[in-house]
Design an enzyme around this catalytic site. Structure first.
Site, PDB file in Angstrom:
ATOM      1  N   ASP A 244      31.118  53.907 -12.369  1.00 41.11           N
ATOM      2  CA  ASP A 244      30.840  54.652 -11.142  1.00 41.11           C
ATOM      3  C   ASP A 244      29.475  54.196 -10.658  1.00 41.11           C
ATOM      4  OD1 ASP A 244      32.322  57.261  -9.873  1.00 41.11           O
ATOM      5  OD2 ASP A 244      30.188  57.266  -9.385  1.00 41.11           O
TER       6      ASP A 244
ATOM      7  N   CYS B 213      42.965  61.352  -3.224  1.00 38.53           N
ATOM      8  CA  CYS B 213      43.414  62.736  -2.995  1.00 38.53           C
ATOM      9  C   CYS B 213      43.465  62.996  -1.494  1.00 38.53           C
ATOM     10  CB  CYS B 213      42.532  63.749  -3.727  1.00 38.53           C
ATOM     11  SG  CYS B 213      40.776  63.613  -3.359  1.00 38.53           S
TER      12      CYS B 213
ATOM     13  N   ASP C 238      40.665  55.065  -8.420  1.00 42.87           N
ATOM     14  CA  ASP C 238      40.783  56.381  -7.774  1.00 42.87           C
ATOM     15  C   ASP C 238      39.696  56.406  -6.703  1.00 42.87           C
ATOM     16  OD1 ASP C 238      41.272  58.973  -7.079  1.00 42.87           O
ATOM     17  OD2 ASP C 238      40.442  59.863  -8.896  1.00 42.87           O
TER      18      ASP C 238
END
Length: 458
Positions: A302, A399, A346
């Site tokens: 990340d 999402c 993601d």
């Protein structure tokens, strides 16, 4: 309940310029003052409601649990029904703000009906409150009928509960549109996931603590924890890393990754590590079932150091080894190329699929929240794909509910990278085969999610 915000009566009265006539009205006015201050701050600063609320409670520690619940639930209710309320009047007008508070309490059948009735009285409404209470609110059609009675001066529709721009970028067929609006107007349960423990054993232990826990029919490690808020740090299973909080739609991603015990995976946008932990747990379960050694590994990346620190703490709590950190420090790949059996991307997105839990975000964001992400998403996916070895799997997930961030990004990637091909996915909740999977919130009482699975041919 006392004065929830600790403000003097002068401050409370000056906020609305109203003199309460009863003790219930005095309490209701005090709550309303706090809620309006928070509501104003969220809308003006465009800051997430949960963050503003957390900061407020941190600075005002005198609130009891009941006060916190009234303030929290009422605040989120205002955003849940804001599409109707903002069309019905100016919330800066005291009477309309009180109308909004009493209406949201009726729509969601909040237990503090004495406070809600006082809000109704302060709104100077001519409607009889007891009669309003008798109107059923079992579904969204009932709720629309109630709101139309309360605000007959405007034309209100179900679609008003989501911003107009949402329908432009998140198309759904007319037959399923009411299902989506209904889901988006209610809170999903808290979903958890058992790891290093039998899920039925975990459910039994949670039920013994008074938590409304139950198993999911879809995944053997998924646990429905009900809708009541809980202090996780008081739950032994959580402190021992035996349960993690993860929405069921989010769990779909790990299930589609389906990592084998011997595989090496890279979680390229790991955040605080929810999916990293899920992948490791699934590897562990597969090793036990196959009676093979757990030899695989996961590298998590990340750009945020604090998120990776949180991941490390969670992995330690779960007593998971085989997880390492490789922080993104530039555009240069932080891991080896052509190495991993599986890569999960993601990607950062608009998060429209999480609006059930964050109803404020639908009104804070604009069309740009969806339209300005695709270039970054395609770039991250393209760079991350270099880490997949021949025959390996590439998973792209968001999402978001918008094809702009989902199908269009995957299609653009496949066009630019002919060495990858799309693999079909079986929908875990409906059983249907699909090329790319959108999990809609109404399909299993979850958030919304998108997943595509690809394979490197050479």
């Amino acid at each position: 309940m006392g004065n929830p915000n600790g403000l003097s009566s002068i401050t409370i009265h000056s906020a609305f310029n109203i003199e309460p006539q009863t003790p219930a009205q005095k309490r209701a006015l005090s709550y309303a003052n706090t809620i309006k201050l928070l509501f104003d701050e969220i809308l003006s600063a465009k800051q997430p409601a949960d963050r503003v609320l957390a900061n407020y409670f941190r600075e005002h520690k005198k609130h009891g649990s009941k006060d916190r619940k009234v303030i929290r639930e009422s605040l989120f209710s205002l955003f849940r029904w804001w599409g109707w309320f903002k069309a019905a009047g100016d919330y800066q007008q005291a009477e309309h703000f009180f109308s909004m508070l009493s209406a949201s309490a009726l729509l969601e059948a909040h237990p503090w009906q004495d406070i809600a009735q006082a809000w109704h009285e302060l709104s100077q409404s001519t409607h009889d409150y007891q009669r309003l209470q008798s109107i059923p609110v079992n579904n969204l059609t009932d709720k629309l009928a109630l709101v139309r009675q309360l605000f007959p001066q405007v034309v209100l529709e179900l679609t008003d509960l989501l911003p107009e721009w949402f329908w432009q970028v998140c198309p759904i067929d007319a037959k399923r549109r009411p299902n989506l609006i209904e889901a988006m107007s209610s809170r999903p349960p808290i979903w958890g996931r058992a790891q290093s423990i039998n899920s039925q054993t975990a459910v039994s232990q949670l039920q013994a603590l008074g938590i409304e826990a139950s198993l999911s029919p879809f995944f053997e490690d998924a646990i429905n924890l009900g809708s009541k808020s809980m202090n996780l740090n008081e739950i032994t299973l959580y402190k021992e890393g035996k349960i993690e909080i993860q929405d069921l739609a989010s769990q779909v991603i790990g299930q589609i990754c389906a990592p084998e015990p011997w595989q090496h995976w890279w979680d390229a946008c790991s955040g605080a590590g929810g999916k990293t932990l899920q992948l490791r747990s699934l590897m562990q379960t597969a090793a036990t079932k196959q009676r093979t050694p757990l030899q695989g590994s996961i590298v998590s990346s990340d750009i945020r150091a604090n998120a990776l620190e949180e991941l490390s703490k969670r992995a330690q709590r779960a007593q998971f080894d085989g997880i390492s950190i490789a922080r993104w420090r530039s555009d240069v790949l932080p891991v080896a190329t052509n190495y991993f059996d599986g890569v999960l991307v993601d990607a950062p997105c608009s998060c429209t699929g999480t609006w059930r839990r964050n109803p404020d975000m639908r009104w804070l964001d604009t069309l740009d929240a969806v339209m300005d992400k695709a270039t970054l998403q395609l770039d991250i996916l393209s760079r991350s794909s270099k880490a997949v070895k021949a025959g390996g799997t590439l998973i792209y997930a968001t999402c978001s509910l918008s094809p702009v961030e989902n199908e269009e990004v995957v299609s653009a990637f496949l066009q630019q990278h002919p060495e990858f091909n799309l693999l079909p996915i079986r929908h875990p909740f409906t059983g249907e085969q699909t090329e790319m999977l959108t999990v809609w919130p109404f399909e299993a009482n979850t958030d919304g999610m998108f997943v595509a699975r690809m394979q490197r041919k050479h």
